[in-house]
Write an enzyme that holds these catalytic residues in place. Structure first.
Site: not given
Ligand SMILES: Cc1cc2nc3c(=O)[nH]c(=O)nc-3n(C[C@H](O)[C@H](O)[C@H](O)COP(=O)(O)OP(=O)(O)OC[C@H]3O[C@@H](n4cnc5c(N)ncnc54)[C@H](O)[C@@H]3O)c2cc1C
Length: 377
Positions: A358
């Site tokens: 989230e």
């Molecule tokens: C158990 C679990 C359940 C989930 N359930 C759902 C769900 O029901 N529905 C859904 O849609 N999603 C869901 N998610 C996805 C979750 O919301 C995303 O994993 C999250 O938004 C981060 O996206 P990402 O994993 O692609 O990481 P990325 O966006 O690739 O980020 C990787 C790293 O880079 C950092 N980063 C990225 N952009 C920036 C920035 N601009 N400035 C500084 N740092 C940055 C992030 O903070 C992180 O540390 C779930 C994830 C998990 C682990």
């Protein structure tokens, strides 16, 4: 300012605590180990009227406020964070979107059975190339007569495969402007909705997390949620409220870890004295601060006040607190803290996830600073 709970809130906390200890806790370690989702728990929550706590009674809800809802999530998380995230995604993301943006017909068809615990909800925003940057989504929805045809895929869908109702965001007008997407209500069983593999996870292991693929998935135009092109706003506003649920979850995880340490300390002669007292009082202080931030955001939401900044602050603080408290809990329990039976190792794994979903905590900092700066202009 009143810092007291109503008798209805106190009563609810007591009932949920009892339910959590008798119905959820006994299988929590085993479900975590086997990564087993238990639909029966959702059914029981529905029978008790807790799958639609903040929605009007006319739509099958409990007619309670968001503070009561946050307390329920917190108490469930105190014993099992996988159970609370199932309810949190169902309520504050999926059901909230329908409650806020749905037509009367959509509320009758979807919100009513969701609030009654007959249908489980899920929220599908994240894709392989769009996590934190939700505006980069590639899933498309193309209008075809009385239908939209959805193509693409969504990742990490909580309740994926188990849910009957999916809020799906897809680009309908990519040429128009960035972040122009639309929200849809997609139902389990619709042709072209394909469930992928269930993810194996670090924490929150007995909630399902799944990839969903959309291959020419035909969704009736009447299942469009809100206006065409408003999807991004719906997605972001849903997350604003969802973060209150995650903050409540993190607070409950921290409290559960503290409960476990106190119980362990009471039985272990080596764990007593001033140092132990100092550790547990510091843990309790941080948890209480997280709780107050969470309740403040929930209260503002119930009052119809702005809550985006408070929700992001609560989520950031409560999730960081949960990780710190759980790390301390493992350390205080020594080798026993590394064992499954200690519970605190599960709490630590679950706490870590609250810093990611989230909106990661890096993204919360961006949200908070943007809102702070816009207030000062
Ligand atoms: C158990 C679990 C359940 C989930 N359930 C759902 C769900 O029901 N529905 C859904 O849609 N999603 C869901 N998610 C996805 C979750 O919301 C995303 O994993 C999250 O938004 C981060 O996206 P990402 O994993 O692609 O990481 P990325 O966006 O690739 O980020 C990787 C790293 O880079 C950092 N980063 C990225 N952009 C920036 C920035 N601009 N400035 C500084 N740092 C940055 C992030 O903070 C992180 O540390 C779930 C994830 C998990 C682990």
């Amino acid at each position: 300012m009143h810092f007291s709970y109503t008798s209805a809130q106190q009563d609810m906390r007591k009932k949920v605590r009892e339910f959590a200890l008798t119905r959820v806790e006994p299988t929590s370690a085993e479900r975590d180990e086997l990564e087993r989702f238990d639909r029966g728990i959702f059914d029981s929550l529905g029978e008790l009227g807790w799958t639609g706590i903040p929605w009007p009674q006319a739509f099958g809800g409990g007619g309670a406020d968001f503070l009561t809802y946050a307390m329920v999530i917190e108490e469930l998380s105190r014993v099992c964070a996988s159970t609370s995230v199932m309810l949190s995604v169902h309520t504050s993301l999926a059901s909230w979107a329908i409650h806020t943006y749905g037509t009367d017909a959509q509320k009758q068809t979807f919100l009513l059975p969701m609030a009654g615990g007959h249908k489980l909800g899920a929220y599908c925003l994240t894709e392989s190339e769009s996590g934190s940057d939700a505006g980069a989504m590639r899933t498309t929805a193309t209008k075809d007569g009385d239908f939209y045809v959805i193509d693409g895929s969504k990742l990490f869908v909580t309740n994926g495969g188990e849910a009957e109702v999916y809020i799906v965001f897809a680009v309908t007008n990519a040429m128009n402007k960035p972040r122009s997407c639309t929200a849809f209500i997609v139902e389990k069983g619709m042709e072209g909705l394909i469930f992928g593999t269930k993810e194996k996870k670090l924490g929150i292991r007995s909630s399902t997390t799944m990839e969903l693929r959309f291959e020419g998935c035909r969704v009736p135009a009447e299942n469009r949620l809100g206006p065409d092109g408003e999807g991004f706003r719906i997605a972001m506003r849903s997350l604003d409220g969802g973060r209150i649920g995650i903050a409540a979850q993190a607070t409950g995880i921290g409290q559960g870890a503290l409960d476990a340490v106190v119980a362990y300390g009471a039985g272990a002669g080596s764990l007593s004295g001033e140092l132990f007292d100092a550790h547990i009082s510091e843990m309790a202080t941080h948890i209480e601060a997280a709780r107050l931030l969470t309740y403040q955001a929930a209260w503002r939401k119930s009052q119809g006040l702005s809550y985006g900044k408070q929700a992001a602050i609560a989520k950031l603080f409560a999730s960081d607190t949960a990780v710190k408290v759980c790390l301390r809990a493992v350390q205080l329990c020594g080798a026993w803290g590394c064992l499954k039976e200690s519970k605190v190792e599960r709490y630590l794994r679950d706490a870590k996830v609250t810093q990611i979903y989230e909106g990661t905590n890096e993204i919360q900092r961006i949200v908070i600073s943007r809102l702070l700066l816009s207030e000062s202009m």
